[in-house]
Design a protein around this motif. Structure first.
Motif, PDB file in Angstrom:
ATOM      1  N   UNK A  72       0.813  -1.214   0.000  1.00 40.82           N
ATOM      2  CA  UNK A  72       0.000   0.000   0.000  1.00 40.82           C
ATOM      3  C   UNK A  72       0.853   1.275   0.000  1.00 40.82           C
ATOM      4  N   UNK A  73       2.158   1.132  -0.167  1.00 40.58           N
ATOM      5  CA  UNK A  73       3.043   2.291  -0.205  1.00 40.58           C
ATOM      6  C   UNK A  73       3.576   2.726   1.148  1.00 40.58           C
ATOM      7  N   UNK A  74       3.262   1.974   2.208  1.00 38.85           N
ATOM      8  CA  UNK A  74       3.714   2.361   3.544  1.00 38.85           C
ATOM      9  C   UNK A  74       5.221   2.223   3.713  1.00 38.85           C
ATOM     10  N   UNK A  75       5.825   1.225   3.090  1.00 41.41           N
ATOM     11  CA  UNK A  75       7.284   1.079   3.186  1.00 41.41           C
ATOM     12  C   UNK A  75       7.977   2.281   2.553  1.00 41.41           C
ATOM     13  N   UNK A  76       7.454   2.739   1.442  1.00 45.21           N
ATOM     14  CA  UNK A  76       8.022   3.912   0.773  1.00 45.21           C
ATOM     15  C   UNK A  76       7.920   5.136   1.674  1.00 45.21           C
ATOM     16  N   UNK A  77       6.778   5.307   2.340  1.00 43.64           N
ATOM     17  CA  UNK A  77       6.601   6.439   3.252  1.00 43.64           C
ATOM     18  C   UNK A  77       7.523   6.324   4.466  1.00 43.64           C
ATOM     19  N   UNK A  78       7.679   5.099   4.981  1.00 46.54           N
ATOM     20  CA  UNK A  78       8.583   4.887   6.116  1.00 46.54           C
ATOM     21  C   UNK A  78      10.017   5.213   5.709  1.00 46.54           C
ATOM     22  N   UNK A  79      10.410   4.796   4.525  1.00 48.56           N
ATOM     23  CA  UNK A  79      11.757   5.083   4.042  1.00 48.56           C
ATOM     24  C   UNK A  79      11.963   6.598   3.871  1.00 48.56           C
ATOM     25  N   UNK A  80      10.943   7.292   3.427  1.00 48.85           N
ATOM     26  CA  UNK A  80      11.031   8.757   3.313  1.00 48.85           C
ATOM     27  C   UNK A  80      11.264   9.370   4.694  1.00 48.85           C
ATOM     28  N   UNK A  81      10.526   8.904   5.698  1.00 49.80           N
ATOM     29  CA  UNK A  81      10.688   9.389   7.065  1.00 49.80           C
ATOM     30  C   UNK A  81      12.109   9.106   7.571  1.00 49.80           C
ATOM     31  N   UNK A  82      12.593   7.886   7.359  1.00 47.77           N
ATOM     32  CA  UNK A  82      13.936   7.512   7.808  1.00 47.77           C
ATOM     33  C   UNK A  82      14.992   8.333   7.065  1.00 47.77           C
ATOM     34  N   UNK A  83      14.770   8.583   5.787  1.00 48.13           N
ATOM     35  CA  UNK A  83      15.699   9.410   5.009  1.00 48.13           C
ATOM     36  C   UNK A  83      15.787  10.826   5.574  1.00 48.13           C
ATOM     37  N   UNK A  84      14.640  11.375   5.967  1.00 44.00           N
ATOM     38  CA  UNK A  84      14.631  12.710   6.565  1.00 44.00           C
ATOM     39  C   UNK A  84      15.409  12.722   7.881  1.00 44.00           C
ATOM     40  N   UNK A  85      15.212  11.702   8.699  1.00 46.05           N
ATOM     41  CA  UNK A  85      15.945  11.603   9.958  1.00 46.05           C
ATOM     42  C   UNK A  85      17.447  11.434   9.699  1.00 46.05           C
ATOM     43  N   UNK A  86      17.778  10.710   8.653  1.00 46.94           N
ATOM     44  CA  UNK A  86      19.180  10.502   8.261  1.00 46.94           C
ATOM     45  C   UNK A  86      19.823  11.821   7.865  1.00 46.94           C
ATOM     46  N   UNK A  87      19.122  12.587   7.039  1.00 45.30           N
ATOM     47  CA  UNK A  87      19.647  13.875   6.584  1.00 45.30           C
ATOM     48  C   UNK A  87      19.819  14.858   7.736  1.00 45.30           C
ATOM     49  N   UNK A  88      18.930  14.826   8.720  1.00 44.39           N
ATOM     50  CA  UNK A  88      19.037  15.716   9.886  1.00 44.39           C
ATOM     51  C   UNK A  88      20.369  15.517  10.611  1.00 44.39           C
ATOM     52  N   UNK A  89      20.899  14.294  10.554  1.00 43.09           N
ATOM     53  CA  UNK A  89      22.170  13.987  11.216  1.00 43.09           C
ATOM     54  C   UNK A  89      23.372  14.193  10.295  1.00 43.09           C
ATOM     55  N   UNK A  90      23.115  14.637   9.060  1.00 40.12           N
ATOM     56  CA  UNK A  90      24.199  14.868   8.115  1.00 40.12           C
ATOM     57  C   UNK A  90      24.728  13.594   7.482  1.00 40.12           C
ATOM     58  N   UNK A  91      23.983  12.510   7.604  1.00 41.34           N
ATOM     59  CA  UNK A  91      24.381  11.241   6.993  1.00 41.34           C
ATOM     60  C   UNK A  91      23.797  11.171   5.585  1.00 41.34           C
ATOM     61  N   UNK A  92      24.474  10.482   4.706  1.00 42.43           N
ATOM     62  CA  UNK A  92      24.056  10.454   3.302  1.00 42.43           C
ATOM     63  C   UNK A  92      23.748   9.063   2.767  1.00 42.43           C
ATOM     64  N   UNK A  93      23.620   8.088   3.661  1.00 46.20           N
ATOM     65  CA  UNK A  93      23.303   6.734   3.201  1.00 46.20           C
ATOM     66  C   UNK A  93      22.512   6.004   4.283  1.00 46.20           C
ATOM     67  N   UNK A  94      21.808   4.978   3.844  1.00 43.64           N
ATOM     68  CA  UNK A  94      21.050   4.109   4.726  1.00 43.64           C
ATOM     69  C   UNK A  94      21.457   2.679   4.401  1.00 43.64           C
ATOM     70  N   UNK A  95      21.636   1.868   5.439  1.00 47.23           N
ATOM     71  CA  UNK A  95      21.922   0.445   5.244  1.00 47.23           C
ATOM     72  C   UNK A  95      20.944  -0.391   6.053  1.00 47.23           C
ATOM     73  N   UNK A  96      20.752  -1.612   5.596  1.00 43.22           N
ATOM     74  CA  UNK A  96      19.954  -2.596   6.317  1.00 43.22           C
ATOM     75  C   UNK A  96      20.401  -3.986   5.904  1.00 43.22           C
ATOM     76  N   UNK A  97      20.161  -4.947   6.784  1.00 42.27           N
ATOM     77  CA  UNK A  97      20.412  -6.350   6.486  1.00 42.27           C
ATOM     78  C   UNK A  97      19.087  -7.027   6.188  1.00 42.27           C
ATOM     79  N   UNK A  98      19.102  -7.949   5.243  1.00 45.67           N
ATOM     80  CA  UNK A  98      17.919  -8.753   4.950  1.00 45.67           C
ATOM     81  C   UNK A  98      18.377 -10.179   4.666  1.00 45.67           C
ATOM     82  N   UNK A  99      17.681 -11.124   5.250  1.00 48.41           N
ATOM     83  CA  UNK A  99      17.967 -12.530   4.991  1.00 48.41           C
ATOM     84  C   UNK A  99      17.939 -12.780   3.485  1.00 48.41           C
ATOM     85  N   UNK A 100      18.893 -13.551   3.006  1.00 46.55           N
ATOM     86  CA  UNK A 100      19.005 -13.810   1.567  1.00 46.55           C
ATOM     87  C   UNK A 100      17.759 -14.453   0.968  1.00 46.55           C
TER      88      UNK A 100
END
Length: 163
Positions: free
Chosen positions: A97-125
């Motif tokens: 329903x697009x919620x993951x995209x919205x969550x990623x937008x929120x996390x990206x904003x929080x990332x930028x507030x800290x001056x960071x320019x990348x996001x990482x995550x682990x996912x089971x293969x």
């Protein structure tokens, strides 16, 4: 859609977060990891005490809320040069329903507030969500196999998104 921050001093909400995490993660990961490993991981990472400890060590936990309903949760924290998403889970009936995209937008904003320019995550293969991360613009940066104790391993791809 809103994001409700979890505080380390709110034991009632920590219990609720653990309950939601257990419901979502059990249904999603039992078929991938097996019940025994998933039970171990839930206790190690999503029990109320584990969540409280993570909050006290810099994790940011948020309930994902839509129309006054908890539909999932996320947890992330700064790690080196990037923001690390430790958890991003939605109830099965809320996916697509697009919620993951919205969550990623929120996390990206929080990332930028800290001056960071990348996001990482682990996912089971073997996690079908790997396709979603690719769709959201993440690339596979590397593979990792991490010993989490009791003879269990996390066999993951590490995804990275430059923002």
């Amino acid at each position: 859609m809103t994001f409700e921050k979890l505080s380390s001093d709110n034991s009632e909400k920590i219990e609720l977060m653990s309950k939601i995490a257990t419901e979502i993660v059990r249904k999603h990961y039992d078929p991938i990891l097996g019940k025994a490993q998933n039970d171990y991981m839930l206790e190690k990472f999503q029990s109320p005490q584990a969540i409280k400890d993570q909050l006290e060590h810099g994790y940011n936990y948020y309930f994902i809320v839509e129309n006054d309903r908890y539909i999932g949760f996320t947890a992330f924290f700064p790690r080196g040069d990037h923001m690390y998403i430790s958890k991003l889970y939605l109830y099965e009936n809320e996916r697509g329903k697009g919620y993951s995209k919205e969550a990623l937008k929120f996390i990206s904003e929080e990332t930028e507030k800290l001056g960071l320019r990348a996001i990482e995550l682990n996912a089971n293969k073997h996690n079908p969500s790997c396709d979603i991360y690719k769709h959201l613009g993440f690339i596979i940066d590397r593979a990792e196999k991490n010993d989490i104790g009791c003879g269990y391993f996390m066999d993951d791809f590490v995804f990275r998104l430059e923002i």
